[in-house]
Scaffold this active site. Structure first.
Site, PDB file in Angstrom:
ATOM      1  N   ASP A  49       0.882  -0.992  -0.046  1.00  0.00           N
ATOM      2  CA  ASP A  49      -0.121  -0.076   0.136  1.00  0.00           C
ATOM      3  C   ASP A  49       0.732   1.292   0.038  1.00  0.00           C
ATOM      4  OD1 ASP A  49       0.918  -0.424   2.651  1.00  0.00           O
ATOM      5  OD2 ASP A  49      -1.128   0.082   3.328  1.00  0.00           O
ATOM      6  N   SER A  50       2.098   1.061   0.146  1.00  0.00           N
ATOM      7  CA  SER A  50       3.226   2.177   0.006  1.00  0.00           C
ATOM      8  C   SER A  50       2.770   2.869  -1.535  1.00  0.00           C
ATOM      9  CB  SER A  50       4.519   1.874  -0.040  1.00  0.00           C
ATOM     10  OG  SER A  50       4.780   0.332  -0.774  1.00  0.00           O
ATOM     11  N   LYS A 118      -1.412  -9.487   2.891  1.00  0.00           N
ATOM     12  CA  LYS A 118      -0.717  -9.213   3.990  1.00  0.00           C
ATOM     13  C   LYS A 118      -1.531  -7.921   4.802  1.00  0.00           C
ATOM     14  CE  LYS A 118       3.252  -6.267   3.968  1.00  0.00           C
ATOM     15  NZ  LYS A 118       2.618  -5.033   4.709  1.00  0.00           N
ATOM     16  N   GLU A 186       8.823  -4.311  10.999  1.00  0.00           N
ATOM     17  CA  GLU A 186       9.182  -3.055  10.491  1.00  0.00           C
ATOM     18  C   GLU A 186       9.605  -2.037  11.599  1.00  0.00           C
ATOM     19  OE1 GLU A 186       6.890  -1.218   7.573  1.00  0.00           O
ATOM     20  OE2 GLU A 186       7.860   0.618   7.829  1.00  0.00           O
TER      21      GLU A 186
HETATM   22  N1  LIG Z   1       8.749   5.151  -0.057  1.00  0.00           N
HETATM   23  C1  LIG Z   1       8.304   4.200   0.946  1.00  0.00           C
HETATM   24  N2  LIG Z   1       9.152   3.780   1.628  1.00  0.00           N
HETATM   25  C2  LIG Z   1       8.733   2.917   2.700  1.00  0.00           C
HETATM   26  O1  LIG Z   1       9.554   2.143   3.252  1.00  0.00           O
HETATM   27  C3  LIG Z   1       7.246   3.051   3.030  1.00  0.00           C
HETATM   28  C4  LIG Z   1       6.334   3.868   2.179  1.00  0.00           C
HETATM   29  N3  LIG Z   1       6.895   4.463   1.183  1.00  0.00           N
HETATM   30  N4  LIG Z   1       5.223   3.719   2.699  1.00  0.00           N
HETATM   31  C5  LIG Z   1       4.640   3.233   3.374  1.00  0.00           C
HETATM   32  C6  LIG Z   1       5.397   2.830   4.714  1.00  0.00           C
HETATM   33  C7  LIG Z   1       5.775   4.015   5.644  1.00  0.00           C
HETATM   34  N5  LIG Z   1       7.180   3.830   5.793  1.00  0.00           N
HETATM   35  C8  LIG Z   1       8.004   4.920   6.327  1.00  0.00           C
HETATM   36  C9  LIG Z   1       7.807   6.280   6.143  1.00  0.00           C
HETATM   37  C10 LIG Z   1       8.549   7.117   6.873  1.00  0.00           C
HETATM   38  C11 LIG Z   1       9.612   6.726   7.473  1.00  0.00           C
HETATM   39  C12 LIG Z   1      10.519   7.854   7.893  1.00  0.00           C
HETATM   40  O2  LIG Z   1      10.522   8.823   7.450  1.00  0.00           O
HETATM   41  N6  LIG Z   1      11.381   7.627   8.669  1.00  0.00           N
HETATM   42  C13 LIG Z   1      12.433   8.449   9.321  1.00  0.00           C
HETATM   43  C14 LIG Z   1      11.887   9.022  10.826  1.00  0.00           C
HETATM   44  C15 LIG Z   1      10.598   9.505  10.895  1.00  0.00           C
HETATM   45  C16 LIG Z   1      10.254   9.565  12.490  1.00  0.00           C
HETATM   46  O3  LIG Z   1      11.359   9.164  13.218  1.00  0.00           O
HETATM   47  O4  LIG Z   1       9.237  10.145  12.840  1.00  0.00           O
HETATM   48  C17 LIG Z   1      13.815   7.955   9.320  1.00  0.00           C
HETATM   49  O5  LIG Z   1      14.724   8.582   9.142  1.00  0.00           O
HETATM   50  O6  LIG Z   1      13.725   6.452   9.281  1.00  0.00           O
HETATM   51  C18 LIG Z   1       9.748   5.410   7.680  1.00  0.00           C
HETATM   52  C19 LIG Z   1       8.983   4.410   7.289  1.00  0.00           C
HETATM   53  C20 LIG Z   1       7.535   2.633   5.409  1.00  0.00           C
HETATM   54  N7  LIG Z   1       6.768   2.334   4.156  1.00  0.00           N
HETATM   55  C1  LIG Z   2       7.320  -1.705   3.198  1.00  0.00           C
HETATM   56  C2  LIG Z   2       6.236  -2.977   3.065  1.00  0.00           C
HETATM   57  C3  LIG Z   2       6.542  -3.957   4.076  1.00  0.00           C
HETATM   58  C4  LIG Z   2       4.785  -2.598   2.983  1.00  0.00           C
HETATM   59  O1  LIG Z   2       3.820  -2.941   3.830  1.00  0.00           O
HETATM   60  C5  LIG Z   2       4.633  -1.544   1.653  1.00  0.00           C
HETATM   61  O2  LIG Z   2       5.295  -1.282   0.787  1.00  0.00           O
HETATM   62  O3  LIG Z   2       3.572  -1.133   1.788  1.00  0.00           O
HETATM   63 MG   LIG Z   3       2.170  -1.797   3.913  1.00  0.00          MG
END
Ligand SMILES: Nc1nc(=O)c2c([nH]1)NC[C@@H]1CN(c3ccc(C(=O)N[C@@H](CCC(=O)O)C(=O)O)cc3)CN21
Ligand SMILES: CC(C)C(=O)C(=O)O
Ligand SMILES: [Mg+2]
Length: 279
Positions: A49-50, A118, A186
């Site tokens: 769903d990303s 999933k 995750e």
């Molecule tokens: N492009 C993309 N990659 C992903 O891995 C992903 C998505 N989209 N969309 C659905 C979810 C959302 N996820 C995410 C989204 C944002 C962060 C992120 O920005 N993390 C930052 C810190 C954010 C915080 O601490 O509030 C980091 O540096 O890890 C991590 C996972 C993982 N998934």
């Molecule tokens: C990052 C994976 C595990 C996911 O759930 C997604 O791409 O939506």
């Molecule tokens: Mg997902």
């Protein structure tokens, strides 16, 4: 393997049997051409769903619909022969209860040909997972950071640090006990991911977790450098295709403005070329 044996995509049981063995390889895909590139390199491909954030410009996954998942699921299915297809259940399509979850999971599988769905959640989703699995739907679970709960988690933060660790472990145990054939971990601390991997009987698929997981998954546009709106720490950029594509687009724009594109080789003569010559 006999000389005539043809390689076919693994199923959920094959994936489950890889626990503790050669690490499982997975990426997301949303389109046919991207699925073709990873077919056979990945054990399974996830229509995540990303897709809402990566291809549709949404700021979270909450706006992703069943229709979006089905359309992208069908596109990815056309690109895969050798990798298993798994599809995310979108926000709002399963949380009401087992009956709603079954109805939507069955639709996703019937309309895309995915081998599994999933869904996000641990202890609170165990009853739903058990209901689906008992009725023939292979379920991959997803615990730790569950992005559909971004509003109650207060952001995309690490889950399971300090006194939260027991809760994430309990979630992983609950989904395994309910019959999930694997579980995505995750954004959990590496030592917790290793502990869960050691304690649950199903393969753990890490994203921001640990190299000790039974497999890994990444969003393909992240690792190719196509998606650059943010870069979580857990993403490794294996290529920088976004900037490469932009440079190509800039070159095209300059050549059009200079009338150097199209060149002679890209345009058509008055006379059809002689037979055998290139059109
Ligand atoms: N492009 C993309 N990659 C992903 O891995 C992903 C998505 N989209 N969309 C659905 C979810 C959302 N996820 C995410 C989204 C944002 C962060 C992120 O920005 N993390 C930052 C810190 C954010 C915080 O601490 O509030 C980091 O540096 O890890 C991590 C996972 C993982 N998934
Ligand atoms: C990052 C994976 C595990 C996911 O759930 C997604 O791409 O939506
Ligand atoms: Mg997902």
């Amino acid at each position: 393997m006999s000389a005539t044996a043809r390689k076919i995509a693994p199923n959920a049981q094959d994936i489950q049997a890889r626990k503790g063995s050669v690490p499982l390889v997975s990426l997301t895909a949303y389109t046919t051409p991207m699925a073709r590139l990873m077919d056979g390199h990945c054990d399974f491909v996830l229509v995540g769903d990303s897709v809402g954030m990566v291809l549709h410009g949404l700021s979270s996954t909450l706006g992703v619909t069943m229709e979006m998942m089905i359309l992208h699921g069908q596109a990815v299915a056309r690109g895969l022969d050798l990798s298993m297809l798994v599809i995310d259940m979108p926000f709002g399509s399963y949380e009401e209860g087992p009956a709603q979850a079954f109805r939507n999971a069955a639709r996703l599988m019937a309309e895309t040909g995915a081998g599994a769905v999933k869904l996000e959640g641990g202890v609170e989703m165990a009853e739903t997972i058990r209901f689906l699995v008992k009725r023939g739907i292979a379920v991959m679970a997803h615990v730790g950071l569950t992005p559909q709960s971004v509003n109650t988690l207060g952001g995309y933060k690490v889950q399971g640090r300090d006194d939260q660790a027991q809760a994430v472990l309990a979630d992983a145990r609950a989904v395994a006990d309910a019959g999930a054939f694997s579980v995505v971990l995750e954004k959990v601390p590496a030592t917790l991911a290793d502990r869960i991997t050691a304690e649950v009987a199903i393969p753990t698929i890490g994203i921001g977790a640990s190299a000790g997981c039974d497999g890994q998954i990444l969003v393909v546009d992240d690792m190719l450098g196509f998606f650059t709106a943010f870069k979580p720490k857990f993403v490794k950029r294996y290529a920088d295709l976004g900037p490469l594509a932009e440079a190509a687009i800039a070159e095209y724009a300059a050549e059009v403005r200079a009338r150097s594109f199209p060149a002679a080789e890209h345009v058509f003569a008055d006379q059809a070329p002689a037979k055998g010559a290139k059109a």
